[in-house]
Design a protein around this motif. Structure first.
Motif, short mmCIF file in Angstrom:
data_model
loop_
_atom_site.label_atom_id
_atom_site.label_comp_id
_atom_site.label_asym_id
_atom_site.label_seq_id
_atom_site.Cartn_x
_atom_site.Cartn_y
_atom_site.Cartn_z
N ASP A 72 22.90 -38.71 -13.81
CA ASP A 72 22.16 -38.19 -14.97
C ASP A 72 22.22 -36.67 -14.90
O ASP A 72 21.45 -36.04 -14.17
N LEU A 73 23.14 -36.07 -15.67
CA LEU A 73 23.31 -34.62 -15.63
C LEU A 73 22.21 -33.87 -16.36
O LEU A 73 22.14 -32.64 -16.28
N SER A 74 21.35 -34.59 -17.06
CA SER A 74 20.24 -33.94 -17.75
C SER A 74 19.09 -33.63 -16.80
O SER A 74 18.18 -32.87 -17.15
N ARG A 83 24.75 -37.29 -21.56
CA ARG A 83 24.50 -36.51 -20.34
C ARG A 83 23.83 -37.34 -19.25
O ARG A 83 23.97 -37.06 -18.07
N ASN A 84 23.08 -38.35 -19.66
CA ASN A 84 22.32 -39.14 -18.69
C ASN A 84 23.06 -40.39 -18.23
O ASN A 84 22.49 -41.26 -17.58
N TYR A 127 27.18 -35.51 -6.13
CA TYR A 127 27.27 -34.27 -6.90
C TYR A 127 28.56 -33.53 -6.56
O TYR A 127 29.19 -32.92 -7.41
N VAL A 148 19.92 -33.87 -9.98
CA VAL A 148 21.26 -34.43 -9.79
C VAL A 148 22.00 -33.66 -8.70
O VAL A 148 22.89 -34.21 -8.05
N MET A 159 29.58 -30.60 -12.02
CA MET A 159 29.37 -29.61 -13.09
C MET A 159 30.61 -28.72 -13.24
O MET A 159 31.00 -28.36 -14.35
N TYR A 214 21.50 -29.73 -19.92
CA TYR A 214 21.74 -30.11 -18.53
C TYR A 214 20.57 -29.65 -17.66
O TYR A 214 19.84 -28.72 -17.98
#
Length: 274
Positions: free
Chosen positions: A213-215, A193-194, A225, A219, A178, A29
């Motif tokens: 895209d959490l990678s 993740r993306n 978010y 983000v 998250m 992440y």
């Protein structure tokens, strides 16, 4: 080991090989391109993340004031038996009392005691507390009342490639994606993740689907978010997971067909030797 067992073992090994080929870069992440030890500062859009009340929200609102007595009670809904029960010393059940709640109407109003109809749709928690303070004090409540507003039906849903999919109740007025992923036990290794979808519905009936895209570390700067009440999060499976699902559905059939063919060939060979 017979032919059928050998083929089944090979199929299992092939399936495992497909599902295990996930690089470290695809499961991390908040990745950045900075060197180790460097600090990255990103601006989260906190204001966008604040919950704004809307139709069908359920609100708990209390008005308190030191030595307020019966005057303050006029601005609160009556106490009702609580749904929560408690064990007391003699073994009996004391149900307790709790305040009633307000259901925001389709046009965004609640009927507040003594004051009357108040539009609450579009307000944040702090904004509504300040607005109610102004309304009750101008309505004749003297002193410095304390207004407390809580959203009681803040729920989100997490689906797809997570370890604990389901619906989660949130006991505060904001949550990040998250934090929602953490509630659901993190993504599985097969989750992309993306390519995480947020499905958001609006009071006017419209639905919006956004991809995060959490990678990527940036983000946290996305206006999505921070989640809103009723948001659904869907984590898409990666290509290896999809392939393994396809293979899993057809592996047994393929093994059976190959076994039958090998059996026929073996029979023919034996017959030709007689």
């Amino acid at each position: 080991m017979n032919v059928r067992s050998s083929l089944y073992l090979l199929g299992c090994l092939f399936t495992i090989g497909l599902t295990s080929c996930v690089s470290a870069g695809k499961i991390e992440y908040l990745q950045t391109h900075t060197k180790e030890g460097q600090t990255v500062y990103l601006q989260a859009q906190v204001q966008e993340g604040l919950i704004r009340f809307q139709a069908d929200d359920v609100l708990s609102i209390t008005v308190n004031m030191k030595n307020g007595g019966n005057v303050v009670s006029d601005y609160n809904l009556p106490l009702m038996p609580s749904a929560t029960t408690y064990e007391v010393g003699d073994g009996s059940i004391d149900q307790g009392l709790g305040r009633q709640t307000y259901l925001v109407s389709k046009d965004g109003y609640i009927n507040f005691p003594t004051v009357g109809l108040i539009k609450v749709a579009g307000y944040t928690q702090q904004e509504l507390e300040a607005y109610l303070w102004e309304r009750v004090t101008t309505n004749g409540l003297k002193g410095n009342p304390i207004i407390t507003v809580r959203l009681t039906n803040f729920r989100i849903t997490v689906l797809g490639e997570v370890n604990r999919p389901g619906e989660y109740s949130i006991n505060r007025d904001h949550i990040t994606i998250m934090e929602a992923i953490a509630l659901a036990g993190d993504l599985t290794l097969s989750g992309k993740r993306n390519d995480v979808k947020i499905i958001r519905s609006f009071p006017d009936g419209k639905t919006q689907i956004v991809t995060l895209d959490l990678s990527r570390a940036d983000v946290v700067s996305s206006p999505y978010y921070y989640l809103h009440q009723g948001d659904q999060i869907y984590v898409i499976p990666n290509s290896a997971r999809k392939r393994s699902a396809d293979i899993g559905a057809s592996t047994g059939l393929i093994i059976n067909l190959v076994s039958v063919l090998l059996g026929v060939v073996n029979t023919v060979v034996i017959l030709t030797r007689i």
